[in-house]
Design a protein around this motif. Structure first.
Motif, PDB file in Angstrom:
ATOM      1  N   ASN A   1       2.429  -1.512  11.534  1.00 27.89           N
ATOM      2  CA  ASN A   1       2.125  -2.623  10.627  1.00 27.89           C
ATOM      3  C   ASN A   1       2.544  -2.325   9.198  1.00 27.89           C
ATOM      4  O   ASN A   1       1.735  -2.260   8.284  1.00 27.89           O
ATOM      5  CB  ASN A   1       0.620  -2.945  10.670  1.00 27.89           C
ATOM      6  CG  ASN A   1      -0.228  -1.716  10.385  1.00 27.89           C
ATOM      7  OD1 ASN A   1       0.256  -0.593  10.427  1.00 27.89           O
ATOM      8  ND2 ASN A   1      -1.490  -1.926  10.083  1.00 27.89           N
ATOM      9  N   ALA A   2       3.853  -2.158   8.979  1.00 28.53           N
ATOM     10  CA  ALA A   2       4.376  -1.825   7.657  1.00 28.53           C
ATOM     11  C   ALA A   2       5.554  -2.734   7.340  1.00 28.53           C
ATOM     12  O   ALA A   2       6.012  -3.518   8.176  1.00 28.53           O
ATOM     13  CB  ALA A   2       4.795  -0.359   7.610  1.00 28.53           C
ATOM     14  N   LEU A   3       6.039  -2.632   6.108  1.00 27.77           N
ATOM     15  CA  LEU A   3       7.211  -3.410   5.711  1.00 27.77           C
ATOM     16  C   LEU A   3       8.511  -2.773   6.184  1.00 27.77           C
ATOM     17  O   LEU A   3       9.489  -3.477   6.463  1.00 27.77           O
ATOM     18  CB  LEU A   3       7.240  -3.565   4.185  1.00 27.77           C
ATOM     19  CG  LEU A   3       6.115  -4.402   3.583  1.00 27.77           C
ATOM     20  CD1 LEU A   3       6.155  -4.312   2.060  1.00 27.77           C
ATOM     21  CD2 LEU A   3       6.216  -5.852   4.029  1.00 27.77           C
ATOM     22  N   PHE A   4       8.527  -1.438   6.266  1.00 26.96           N
ATOM     23  CA  PHE A   4       9.727  -0.718   6.699  1.00 26.96           C
ATOM     24  C   PHE A   4       9.328   0.388   7.678  1.00 26.96           C
ATOM     25  O   PHE A   4       8.261   0.995   7.539  1.00 26.96           O
ATOM     26  CB  PHE A   4      10.465  -0.087   5.516  1.00 26.96           C
ATOM     27  CG  PHE A   4      10.993  -1.078   4.519  1.00 26.96           C
ATOM     28  CD1 PHE A   4      12.257  -1.649   4.682  1.00 26.96           C
ATOM     29  CD2 PHE A   4      10.240  -1.449   3.421  1.00 26.96           C
ATOM     30  CE1 PHE A   4      12.739  -2.566   3.768  1.00 26.96           C
ATOM     31  CE2 PHE A   4      10.712  -2.374   2.501  1.00 26.96           C
ATOM     32  CZ  PHE A   4      11.971  -2.930   2.676  1.00 26.96           C
TER      33      PHE A   4
ATOM     34  N   PRO B   1       1.226  -1.289   4.332  1.00 27.70           N
ATOM     35  CA  PRO B   1       1.917  -0.047   3.980  1.00 27.70           C
ATOM     36  C   PRO B   1       3.411  -0.277   3.788  1.00 27.70           C
ATOM     37  O   PRO B   1       4.016  -1.099   4.475  1.00 27.70           O
ATOM     38  CB  PRO B   1       1.651   0.870   5.177  1.00 27.70           C
ATOM     39  CG  PRO B   1       0.423   0.306   5.830  1.00 27.70           C
ATOM     40  CD  PRO B   1       0.493  -1.163   5.614  1.00 27.70           C
ATOM     41  N   LEU B   2       3.987   0.462   2.867  1.00 25.76           N
ATOM     42  CA  LEU B   2       5.424   0.353   2.650  1.00 25.76           C
ATOM     43  C   LEU B   2       6.182   0.889   3.863  1.00 25.76           C
ATOM     44  O   LEU B   2       7.132   0.251   4.336  1.00 25.76           O
ATOM     45  CB  LEU B   2       5.826   1.127   1.395  1.00 25.76           C
ATOM     46  CG  LEU B   2       7.312   1.045   1.013  1.00 25.76           C
ATOM     47  CD1 LEU B   2       7.688  -0.379   0.623  1.00 25.76           C
ATOM     48  CD2 LEU B   2       7.629   2.010  -0.124  1.00 25.76           C
TER      49      LEU B   2
ATOM     50  N   LEU C   1       0.828  -1.192   0.000  1.00 29.04           N
ATOM     51  CA  LEU C   1       0.000   0.000   0.000  1.00 29.04           C
ATOM     52  C   LEU C   1       0.869   1.251   0.000  1.00 29.04           C
ATOM     53  O   LEU C   1       1.744   1.416   0.845  1.00 29.04           O
ATOM     54  CB  LEU C   1      -0.913  -0.007   1.237  1.00 29.04           C
ATOM     55  CG  LEU C   1      -1.798   1.222   1.456  1.00 29.04           C
ATOM     56  CD1 LEU C   1      -2.816   1.359   0.334  1.00 29.04           C
ATOM     57  CD2 LEU C   1      -2.495   1.121   2.817  1.00 29.04           C
ATOM     58  N   LEU C   2       0.617   2.137  -0.962  1.00 29.38           N
ATOM     59  CA  LEU C   2       1.315   3.423  -1.044  1.00 29.38           C
ATOM     60  C   LEU C   2       0.320   4.533  -0.734  1.00 29.38           C
ATOM     61  O   LEU C   2      -0.676   4.701  -1.437  1.00 29.38           O
ATOM     62  CB  LEU C   2       1.914   3.618  -2.437  1.00 29.38           C
ATOM     63  CG  LEU C   2       2.864   2.521  -2.944  1.00 29.38           C
ATOM     64  CD1 LEU C   2       3.387   2.877  -4.323  1.00 29.38           C
ATOM     65  CD2 LEU C   2       4.015   2.290  -1.970  1.00 29.38           C
ATOM     66  N   ASN C   3       0.613   5.302   0.323  1.00 26.58           N
ATOM     67  CA  ASN C   3      -0.314   6.348   0.768  1.00 26.58           C
ATOM     68  C   ASN C   3       0.127   7.758   0.419  1.00 26.58           C
ATOM     69  O   ASN C   3      -0.702   8.648   0.290  1.00 26.58           O
ATOM     70  CB  ASN C   3      -0.481   6.271   2.296  1.00 26.58           C
ATOM     71  CG  ASN C   3      -1.395   5.143   2.725  1.00 26.58           C
ATOM     72  OD1 ASN C   3      -2.438   4.940   2.148  1.00 26.58           O
ATOM     73  ND2 ASN C   3      -0.979   4.412   3.754  1.00 26.58           N
ATOM     74  N   THR C   4       1.451   7.958   0.304  1.00 26.80           N
ATOM     75  CA  THR C   4       1.969   9.321   0.169  1.00 26.80           C
ATOM     76  C   THR C   4       3.005   9.405  -0.951  1.00 26.80           C
ATOM     77  O   THR C   4       3.493   8.393  -1.452  1.00 26.80           O
ATOM     78  CB  THR C   4       2.632   9.779   1.483  1.00 26.80           C
ATOM     79  OG1 THR C   4       3.801   8.967   1.715  1.00 26.80           O
ATOM     80  CG2 THR C   4       1.680   9.631   2.664  1.00 26.80           C
ATOM     81  N   GLN C   5       3.351  10.642  -1.289  1.00 31.68           N
ATOM     82  CA  GLN C   5       4.400  10.859  -2.273  1.00 31.68           C
ATOM     83  C   GLN C   5       5.728  10.323  -1.760  1.00 31.68           C
ATOM     84  O   GLN C   5       6.548   9.813  -2.546  1.00 31.68           O
ATOM     85  CB  GLN C   5       4.522  12.362  -2.565  1.00 31.68           C
ATOM     86  CG  GLN C   5       5.398  12.695  -3.763  1.00 31.68           C
ATOM     87  CD  GLN C   5       4.773  12.252  -5.077  1.00 31.68           C
ATOM     88  OE1 GLN C   5       3.557  12.291  -5.235  1.00 31.68           O
ATOM     89  NE2 GLN C   5       5.607  11.841  -6.025  1.00 31.68           N
ATOM     90  N   GLU C   6       5.933  10.406  -0.452  1.00 28.80           N
ATOM     91  CA  GLU C   6       7.153   9.841   0.135  1.00 28.80           C
ATOM     92  C   GLU C   6       7.228   8.333  -0.063  1.00 28.80           C
ATOM     93  O   GLU C   6       8.314   7.769  -0.232  1.00 28.80           O
ATOM     94  CB  GLU C   6       7.242  10.186   1.626  1.00 28.80           C
ATOM     95  CG  GLU C   6       7.536  11.644   1.934  1.00 28.80           C
ATOM     96  CD  GLU C   6       6.333  12.554   1.681  1.00 28.80           C
ATOM     97  OE1 GLU C   6       5.198  12.029   1.599  1.00 28.80           O
ATOM     98  OE2 GLU C   6       6.540  13.783   1.571  1.00 28.80           O
TER      99      GLU C   6
ATOM    100  N   GLN D   1      -5.899  -3.583   7.203  1.00 22.61           N
ATOM    101  CA  GLN D   1      -4.460  -3.774   7.315  1.00 22.61           C
ATOM    102  C   GLN D   1      -4.137  -4.821   8.375  1.00 22.61           C
ATOM    103  O   GLN D   1      -4.897  -5.032   9.307  1.00 22.61           O
ATOM    104  CB  GLN D   1      -3.776  -2.449   7.633  1.00 22.61           C
ATOM    105  CG  GLN D   1      -3.960  -1.431   6.506  1.00 22.61           C
ATOM    106  CD  GLN D   1      -3.378  -0.085   6.868  1.00 22.61           C
ATOM    107  OE1 GLN D   1      -2.718   0.056   7.887  1.00 22.61           O
ATOM    108  NE2 GLN D   1      -3.644   0.915   6.050  1.00 22.61           N
ATOM    109  N   ILE D   2      -3.006  -5.456   8.219  1.00 27.98           N
ATOM    110  CA  ILE D   2      -2.592  -6.541   9.094  1.00 27.98           C
ATOM    111  C   ILE D   2      -2.248  -5.983  10.476  1.00 27.98           C
ATOM    112  O   ILE D   2      -1.703  -4.892  10.582  1.00 27.98           O
ATOM    113  CB  ILE D   2      -1.395  -7.274   8.464  1.00 27.98           C
ATOM    114  CG1 ILE D   2      -1.283  -8.697   8.985  1.00 27.98           C
ATOM    115  CG2 ILE D   2      -0.100  -6.531   8.698  1.00 27.98           C
ATOM    116  CD1 ILE D   2      -0.372  -9.560   8.122  1.00 27.98           C
TER     117      ILE D   2
END
Length: 270
Positions: free
Chosen positions: A124-127, A118-119, A6-11, A83-84
């Motif tokens: 709960n994200a990958l990074f 989420p990236l 999941l990509l939420n932002t420009q960052e 989300q997980i």
């Protein structure tokens, strides 16, 4: 199982380009991006991952104002998929991912997670925002490293086979009890090399940041070394079936063990 990112932002878009090799290593099922981030340049960059792109109507960060100066009502937006839940170590992450996979099969969507991960994020994200890989990432990295079809599985293990090589992933999400495992070697060659890696509970980004006092930023060299340490140190052993026909293992609470069984070059698995 393969993650939906999941990509939420420009960052997130910029970070995805910076982490392209690491993201590609976990073989994502698809990339889910907020519609307000979609542009020809972004789509072109995302297509280089070679996976399907999905969009959703993300809420706008700041509602617009009408000509009279009053805040204009915003249109209701569809929320991204559930989300997980947060997990603190790799064993818990594996249990969560595989539980979600069972639910996905029941919904008729086997092989990919229905949740969107989420990236970047603090939980709960990958990074993490600092760039450290989370237990979720390490779990997907382990799963993507399994070669060949699944030949056996339990709630706490997966066994795959690719040619003459057998890989067994064992994980114990229980916080207190030791998992005792006995592997029969009767269907294996007379001699083989056993490679074993262990990933302890404390080998995760959250424990490392706590030990460092939660710094605002980390040097790239530290991030790289932490990333390389997540999968543990390999240990090798020659096993002779004439001496022992079983391998007894203990997987400690919230630990992960990866086993790779490789026959000698002049032998083959039964």
């Amino acid at each position: 199982p393969r993650p939906r990112i999941l990509l939420n932002t420009q960052e997130d878009l910029l970070g995805l380009g910076y982490l392209k090799d690491r993201v590609s290593a976990i073989k994502p099922d698809s990339i889910l991006v907020g519609s307000r981030l979609v542009s020809p340049v972004a789509v072109g960059a995302l297509h280089t991952f070679g996976v399907p792109l999905e969009t959703y109507e993300a809420p706008t960060p700041h509602p617009s104002k009408s000509a009279s100066g009053n805040q204009a009502p915003t249109q209701p937006s569809a929320q991204p998929p559930a989300q997980i839940p947060m997990v603190r170590n790799t064993a818990m992450a594996l249990a969560q991912i595989l539980s979600e996979e069972v639910h996905a099969e029941q919904r008729g969507r086997s092989g990919s997670s229905a949740t969107a991960i989420p990236l970047f994020g603090n939980q709960n994200a990958l990074f993490l925002p600092s760039g450290l890989a989370t237990p979720l990432y390490t779990a997907y990295q382990l799963l993507s490293s399994l070669s060949g079809p699944v030949v056996d599985s339990t709630p706490q293990s997966i066994q795959t086979r690719f040619g003459n090589q057998v890989t067994i992933l064992l994980f114990n999400p229980d916080p207190r009890a030791i998992l005792n495992v006995r592997l029969e070697t009767k269907n294996l060659p007379e001699q083989f090399i056993l490679m074993k890696k262990q990933i302890p509970e404390e080998n995760n980004c959250y424990e490392i940041l706590e030990a460092l006092g939660h710094p605002d930023a980390l040097p790239r060299e530290v991030v790289r070394e932490v990333y390389q340490s997540h999968l543990g140190v390999p240990h090798f052993q020659m096993v002779d079936n004439a001496v022992s026909t079983v391998i007894d293992l203990m997987v400690y609470p919230q630990h992960v063990t990866l086993l790779v069984i490789s026959p000698l070059t002049n032998q083959s698995l039964q």
